[in-house]
Enzyme design. Structure first.
Site, mmCIF file in Angstrom:
data_model
loop_
_atom_site.group_PDB
_atom_site.id
_atom_site.type_symbol
_atom_site.label_atom_id
_atom_site.label_comp_id
_atom_site.label_asym_id
_atom_site.label_seq_id
_atom_site.Cartn_x
_atom_site.Cartn_y
_atom_site.Cartn_z
ATOM 1 N N GLU A 227 -3.445 -10.022 3.780
ATOM 2 C CA GLU A 227 -4.301 -9.837 4.954
ATOM 3 C C GLU A 227 -5.457 -10.831 5.025
ATOM 4 O O GLU A 227 -5.840 -11.284 6.107
ATOM 5 C CB GLU A 227 -4.856 -8.403 4.988
ATOM 6 C CG GLU A 227 -3.821 -7.331 5.266
ATOM 7 C CD GLU A 227 -3.202 -6.763 4.006
ATOM 8 O OE1 GLU A 227 -2.608 -5.683 4.067
ATOM 9 O OE2 GLU A 227 -3.312 -7.414 2.931
ATOM 10 N N GLU B 206 0.822 -1.213 0.000
ATOM 11 C CA GLU B 206 0.000 0.000 0.000
ATOM 12 C C GLU B 206 0.854 1.260 0.000
ATOM 13 O O GLU B 206 0.470 2.279 -0.587
ATOM 14 C CB GLU B 206 -0.959 -0.036 1.191
ATOM 15 C CG GLU B 206 -2.055 -1.087 1.002
ATOM 16 C CD GLU B 206 -2.905 -1.316 2.224
ATOM 17 O OE1 GLU B 206 -4.126 -1.473 2.070
ATOM 18 O OE2 GLU B 206 -2.354 -1.356 3.356
#
Length: 254
Positions: free
Chosen positions: A127, A107
Site C-alpha cells: 500500500e 491481512e
C-alpha cells in the site's frame, strides 16, 4: 466469487476471482461476512481453511472498486471489511497460501490462526507504494507476529517477500514445495484439528488471541477461567473415559 466447500468437520472458504488474482470487491467482503456468521452457527464445522486456490491467495482490494467511496469519510465508515470477517470466525482458521498474498490478502492471512504456504507464495504490504496504509490490521498484527523491526521493514518498503523469507521471519508457519503438497499438508492439519473437542479448540483460539492483547498476569488468570469452562463440558468427561478405556474419544461439542 466466494463460496464454501464442506467435507466432514472441515469447511473451505474459497475466493474465486482468478483473473484478478482474487482481488476483493465490496460485494465479496459482504459475502465473506455472511459466510463467517454461517460458519459460527454451523455446529458441524470445527475448522476452516481459507484459500484462493493454486494460483493466487488474494492480491488485496480491487483498487478500481474503491471509486465507489466518494470521500475518505465514506471509506472510513464502511460497514464491512474482509480481514474483519476472518477475525470474527470462532473456529480455528488455517490460511492456505499460493501465489500473491498482498495487502488486504495478507491481512486476511494474518487474521487466520495458522498460515501454511507453498513456495509459489509472494507476501507483502504494497500500500505504501501507492500512497496509503492498509486498513485491515497489518500495522497492528505484524509487529506482534514478527517483531516491530521486521514489521516496519515490510510495511515501509512495500516489497514482496518470498515464501522462504516469510517462513524464516515466522510469518508463515509451514512451507510446502508445491501447491499440491501444500493442499495435502493443510488438510491433514485441518482434519487433525477437526478430530479434537470443538469447544476446547475454540477456547484455545480465544486464549491465544487474548495473549496478544494483554499482560501475562491477566492472561494466566484468563486461562485458568477457560480451564474451568472446559472442565464443565461433556467432552471433557468423554476424553477422560476414552483415556481410561484406551480408545479414541467421540467428541460432541457439548
Amino acid at each position: 466469487m466466494v463460496h464454501v466447500e464442506s467435507k466432514g468437520y472441515v469447511r473451505t472458504i474459497k475466493l474465486e476471482r482468478e483473473e484478478k488474482h482474487n482481488a476483493m470487491t465490496p460485494q465479496m467482503s459482504h459475502d465473506l461476512y455472511d459466510i463467517a456468521k454461517e460458519l459460527n452457527a454451523d455446529k458441524d464445522c470445527r475448522v476452516v481453511v481459507l484459500t484462493g486456490g493454486k494460483k493466487a491467495f488474494c492480491s488485496g482490494s480491487d483498487i478500481k472498486e474503491l471509486v465507489q467511496y466518494e470521500t475518505p469519510w465514506d471509506f472510513r465508515v464502511r460497514e464491512k471489511d474482509y480481514p474483519d470477517a476472518i477475525r470474527i470466525i470462532r473456529k480455528p482458521v488455517i490460511a492456505m497460501i499460493n501465489g500473491y498474498c498482498l495487502g488486504g490478502g495478507l491481512e486476511m492471512a494474518i487474521s487466520a490462526d495458522i498460515r501454511y504456504a507453498s513456495k509459489t507464495a509472494k507476501l507483502g504490504t504494497p500500500e505504501v507504494n501507492w500512497g496509503w496504509i492498509g486498513g485491515g490490521g497489518a500495522s497492528q498484527l505484524l509487529p506482534r507476529m514478527i517483531g516491530p523491526g521486521k514489521a516496519a521493514e515490510m510495511l515501509l518498503s512495500g516489497r514482496h517477500y518470498t515464501a522462504e523469507e516469510a517462513y524464516r521471519m515466522g510469518l508463515v508457519d509451514a512451507l510446502a514445495e508445491t501447491p499440491d503438497e501444500l493442499e495435502a499438508m493443510t488438510y491433514a492439519l485441518a482434519e487433525e484439528i477437526g478430530s479434537k473437542a470443538p469447544l476446547a479448540t475454540q477456547v484455545i483460539k480465544k486464549a491465544v488471541r487474548v495473549s496478544m492483547n494483554t499482560g501475562l498476569d491477566v492472561g494466566l488468570e484468563y486461562e485458568n477461567e477457560l480451564v474451568y469452562l472446559t472442565f464443565s463440558t461433556e467432552d471433557k468427561l468423554e476424553g477422560e473415559a476414552a483415556f481410561r478405556e484406551k480408545r479414541k474419544p467421540e467428541f460432541k461439542g457439548r
